[in-house]
Design a protein around this motif. Structure first.
Motif, PDB file in Angstrom:
ATOM      1  N   GLY A 166       0.926  -1.431   0.043  1.00 49.70           N
ATOM      2  CA  GLY A 166       0.010   0.046   0.065  1.00 49.70           C
ATOM      3  C   GLY A 166       0.732   1.349   0.015  1.00 49.70           C
ATOM      4  N   THR A 167       2.435   1.157   0.362  1.00 50.64           N
ATOM      5  CA  THR A 167       2.892   2.187   0.132  1.00 50.64           C
ATOM      6  C   THR A 167       2.966   2.824  -1.320  1.00 50.64           C
ATOM      7  N   LYS A 168       3.036   4.036  -1.315  1.00 51.58           N
ATOM      8  CA  LYS A 168       3.161   4.794  -2.633  1.00 51.58           C
ATOM      9  C   LYS A 168       4.766   5.329  -2.826  1.00 51.58           C
ATOM     10  N   VAL A 169       5.108   4.973  -4.012  1.00 47.39           N
ATOM     11  CA  VAL A 169       6.631   5.382  -4.367  1.00 47.39           C
ATOM     12  C   VAL A 169       6.750   5.967  -5.592  1.00 47.39           C
ATOM     13  N   THR A 170       7.742   6.812  -5.846  1.00 52.51           N
ATOM     14  CA  THR A 170       8.048   7.230  -7.099  1.00 52.51           C
ATOM     15  C   THR A 170       9.486   6.583  -7.641  1.00 52.51           C
ATOM     16  N   VAL A 171       9.167   6.060  -8.812  1.00 52.34           N
ATOM     17  CA  VAL A 171      10.025   5.167  -9.669  1.00 52.34           C
ATOM     18  C   VAL A 171      10.924   6.042 -10.437  1.00 52.34           C
TER      19      VAL A 171
END
Length: 248
Positions: A56-61
C-alpha cells in the motif's frame, strides 16, 4: 582540518542535491507497493537490505533496470525494489476506474432507452449493481485490473482493464461460452464528451471476438462513460453513454 571537514560536508550535500536533481529530471513513474518488499542498496538480492516497504506504500520510480528492478529514493538515498511488486499509475495519485458506489448512474442508448445503475451492496469483495432495480452486474478492482462479473453465471468474469495501463496492451477479456474475446488499449489521456459532461484522462479499450467489436471509454473515479458495439455485417451500431450522475 576543520576546513577540510567543512569542504567534505559541502561536497556530500552537493552530491545529494545532484542525485535528487538528476532523479527529478528523469521520467518519473508513480506506483503502489502490492505486497511487502525489501529495499536494497543495489539492484541485486545479495545487496544490503535497507528496509521494507509495506503493501500500500506509494513510491516514485525514477528508473527501471532490464533485470526487473525499480530505482527509488529511500531515506534520501538511491535504492532498489522489485518492479513486479509495484502497481504503476499515470500520475502521483492512485487512480481508480471503478464506479462510484455513492452515485447513481443513468445511461441512454441511441434508441432512446434509459438504464439506471444503483449500488446494491457487496458480496465477497465484489460491488453489486442494480440495473433498473434488478442485480445485473458485479464489479471489483485490485492492483492488477478492473473486473466485472455476471451474477451466478460460471466463468462470466471479464477483465475490463489491465494495470498498468499503456497503449497497445492486449489481454484476454473473457471466454464466456467458449468464445474468446481480447481487449486492447487504443488510447489514454483522452478528452471525451458525453451527455453527462466532458471527462479528462479517459482510457479507450477495443474488445473483439472476431464477430463483434466493442469500444469502451473509462473515466477516472467514474468508470465507464460510453460504449459502442458493432456487429460484423451490420451497419447499425449500438451505443450507450452516461447521461447523468446523481447522488443516491
Amino acid at each position: 582540518m576543520k576546513k577540510i571537514v567543512s569542504l567534505l560536508l559541502v561536497f556530500v550535500f552537493i552530491a545529494g542535491l545532484s542525485f535528487q536533481s538528476a532523479a527529478s529530471a528523469a521520467v518519473k513513474q508513480y506506483a503502489m507497493v502490492t505486497k511487502d518488499v525489501n529495499v536494497r542498496g543495489k539492484a541485486s538480492t545479495s545487496s544490503k537490505k535497507l528496509g521494507v516497504l509495506k503493501k500500500g506504500t506509494k513510491v516514485t520510480v525514477y528508473a527501471k533496470t532490464k533485470y526487473g528492478w525499480a530505482q527509488i529514493v529511500y531515506k534520501s538515498k538511491k535504492a532498489y525494489i522489485y518492479s513486479s511488486y509495484l502497481h504503476f499509475y499515470t500520475s502521483a495519485k492512485a487512480v481508480s476506474y471503478k464506479m462510484n458506489t455513492a452515485k447513481k448512474y443513468v445511461y441512454k442508448d441511441n434508441f432512446g432507452d434509459t438504464v439506471t445503475y444503483t449500488f446494491a451492496g457487496m458480496n465477497n469483495g465484489w460491488n453489486q449493481w442494480y440495473e433498473n432495480n434488478s442485480i445485473a452486474s458485479w464489479e471489483k478492482e485490485d492492483a492488477k485490473g478492473l473486473y466485472t462479473q455476471i451474477p451466478f453465471i460460471k466463468n462470466s468474469t471479464s477483465t475490463d482493464l489491465k494495470y498498468p495501463i499503456k497503449v497497445g496492451e492486449k489481454w484476454l477479456f473473457s471466454s464466456l461460452g467458449g468464445t474468446k474475446a481480447y481487449a486492447t488499449v487504443t488510447g489514454i489521456n483522452k478528452t471525451v464528451k458525453v451527455k453527462a459532461g466532458t471527462f479528462q484522462k479517459v482510457i479507450v479499450v477495443n474488445i473483439t471476438d472476431g464477430e463483434t467489436t466493442e469500444i469502451n471509454f473509462f473515466a477516472p473515479s467514474v468508470g465507464m462513460i460510453k460504449s459502442i458495439i458493432n456487429v460484423k455485417g451490420d451497419d447499425q451500431s449500438i451505443s450507450m453513454e452516461l447521461a447523468e450522475i446523481k447522488k443516491k
